[in-house]
Design an enzyme around this catalytic site. Structure first.
Site, PDB file in Angstrom:
ATOM      1  N   GLY A  12       0.819  -1.204   0.000  1.00  0.00           N
ATOM      2  CA  GLY A  12       0.000   0.000   0.000  1.00  0.00           C
ATOM      3  C   GLY A  12       0.854   1.255   0.000  1.00  0.00           C
ATOM      4  N   ASP A  13       0.216   2.401  -0.101  1.00  0.00           N
ATOM      5  CA  ASP A  13       0.894   3.712  -0.081  1.00  0.00           C
ATOM      6  C   ASP A  13       1.861   3.885  -1.248  1.00  0.00           C
ATOM      7  OD1 ASP A  13      -0.311   4.311   2.512  1.00  0.00           O
ATOM      8  OD2 ASP A  13       1.143   2.904   3.345  1.00  0.00           O
ATOM      9  N   HIS A  41      -5.988   8.067   0.412  1.00  0.00           N
ATOM     10  CA  HIS A  41      -5.254   8.488  -0.772  1.00  0.00           C
ATOM     11  C   HIS A  41      -5.306  10.002  -0.895  1.00  0.00           C
ATOM     12  CE1 HIS A  41      -9.236   6.865  -1.981  1.00  0.00           C
ATOM     13  NE2 HIS A  41      -9.346   7.968  -2.691  1.00  0.00           N
ATOM     14  N   GLY A 301      -1.338   8.602  10.226  1.00  0.00           N
ATOM     15  CA  GLY A 301      -0.269   9.533  10.578  1.00  0.00           C
ATOM     16  C   GLY A 301       0.977   8.832  11.090  1.00  0.00           C
ATOM     17  N   ARG A 304       5.918   5.521   8.293  1.00  0.00           N
ATOM     18  CA  ARG A 304       6.005   4.261   7.558  1.00  0.00           C
ATOM     19  C   ARG A 304       7.406   3.678   7.655  1.00  0.00           C
ATOM     20  NH1 ARG A 304       3.266   7.287   2.760  1.00  0.00           N
ATOM     21  NH2 ARG A 304       1.083   7.245   3.381  1.00  0.00           N
TER      22      ARG A 304
END
Length: 429
Positions: A12-13, A41, A301, A304
């Site tokens: 993801g991301d 997104h 928030g 990552r």
């Protein structure tokens, strides 16, 4: 007929929202097929940055139909908040359609999610606590409440009473906490349903009619292949199928109607939450990538985790999702790093492994086998074609395409729409 699926190839991301927004310009319909408001997104439209969690990226184009498919689980309260967020910024949502077969997230799902995650202690999976997993559990257990039920006062009350009798026993006996009364939920959520009713319909009909009329349809995935409940790093996964195959189940469109599958990835790797991550960086380079790439979760928030590009992971994504095209994002984030690394295989107990092990104990022991490439120092944020990239940047991009076995169709050198560059048109390829 032309339909394109946008799939995240990592955890993801990967920048799917931006790519979906970019491709939305040439589509008549944009549809989401799985997940819920656990995915975020970010889209920049008209110079304004928007953060969406449920509503498809194409919502900013008034003439395009945007679909929340039956494969999603929808928190009505969160959906209404997102609608208000858009309305307050002057964005019309008259083009939104919500499946009458989509399942509904209710307060007891949120509570169950939080309690279950807390009870796991060190074994937690890193859920966003949005009630996604428990809602999908109820769907599989055939006790879920769907949008069609939410709009029917009698059906909603009957099913809510039945479910609360079961959920409250769970909360009291297993977690030693109070549950909910019917009154706490019923009127509030029935009213939410009435506010959403104007958008609710059989979206399978909408999508198939569009395809039968040769309209371009774009299917937007959330999360990524490595978070897929079947093909990801289970159990550190989501509760749905982000792979391209999820489109057919999550929208009611047959597999023969999908023409292209675009795999979106970053030029490095990132993930939020727990679970194995073979190429993870804990050093200064990792910190640099996180800060330059602004690697913090849209929904949570949370910072990552970041690491080198893992071609084993993206080859896995190509295989299980049938990827036909590659969109490589965030190449600019790697600018200034003297030596870049790409994982080409894993090594475990002296053996070289070319695929992602299903056994997480084995995956946790895997050491990445790296290929090194020279970096570049030139500013590439204004580049508009492959030929304009510095030699080392171009070689890096080409090597990623070679190692993954996916033809490059798009690449991105920054967060704005005009920093996304087309190599070949996925609607016409």
């Amino acid at each position: 007929m032309s339909s394109v699926v946008v799939v995240g190839t990592q955890w993801g991301d990967e920048g799917k929202g931006k790519i979906t927004d970019f491709l939305s310009e040439h589509a008549e319909v944009v549809a989401r097929y799985q997940g819920g408001n656990n995915a975020g997104h970010t889209i920049v439209f008209g110079g304004v940055k928007y953060k969406l969690h449920l509503i498809p990226s194409g919502i900013f184009y008034k003439e395009k139909i945007c679909v929340i498919g039956n494969g999603l689980v929808v928190d009505p309260k969160a959906l209404l908040e997102e609608l208000k967020y858009l309305h307050d910024r002057g964005v019309s949502t008259d083009n939104l359609r919500v499946s009458n077969r989509a399942h509904v997230i209710l307060p007891y799902h949120l509570k169950q999610d939080e309690l279950e995650e807390a009870s796991k202690g060190d074994d937690k999976i890193g859920t966003t606590k949005k009630g996604i997993g428990p809602a999908y559990m109820d769907k599989a257990a055939r006790i879920g409440i769907r949008m069609a039920d939410l709009l029917d006062r009698e059906a909603f009350k009957e099913k809510l009473e039945r479910n609360l009798a079961q959920k409250n026993r769970l909360f009291e006996k297993m977690y030693d906490t109070e549950g909910f009364s019917v009154e706490e939920i019923f009127e509030e959520y029935f009213e939410y349903g009435q506010q959403i009713a104007q958008y609710v319909c059989d979206t399978s009909v909408v999508l198939n009619d569009a395809l039968d009329n040769n309209h371009r349809v774009l299917f937007e995935g959330a999360q990524g292949v490595m978070l897929d409940i079947d093909h990801g790093t289970y159990p550190f996964v989501t509760s749905s199928n982000p792979i391209a195959g999820g489109v057919t189940v999550g929208t009611g469109v047959g597999p023969a109607k999908v023409t292209r599958v675009v795999g979106v990835c970053k030029a490095y790797t990132s993930r939020v939450g727990d679970g194995p991550f073979p190429t993870e960086l804990h050093d200064e380079i990792g910190h640099q990538i996180r800060e330059v790439g602004r690697e913090y979760g849209t929904t949570t928030g949370r910072p990552r985790r970041v690491g080198w590009f893992d071609s084993v992971v993206v080859r896995h994504a190509r295989r299980v999702s049938g990827l036909t095209d590659l969109s490589l994002n965030s190449i600019d984030v790697l600018t200034g790093i003297p030596t870049l690394k790409i994982c080409v295989a894993y090594k475990c107990d002296g053996k070289v492994i070319d695929e992602v092990p299903a056994n997480l104990n084995i995956l946790a022991k895997c050491e990445p086998v790296y290929e090194e490439l020279p970096g570049w120092t030139e500013d590439i944020t204004g580049v508009r074609s492959l030929d304009e990239l510095p030699e080392n940047a171009r070689k890096y991009v080409e090597r990623v395409s070679e190692l993954t076995g996916i033809q490059l169709s798009m690449f991105s050198v920054g967060p704005d729409r005009n920093q996304t560059n087309i190599v070949r048109n996925v609607y016409e390829a």
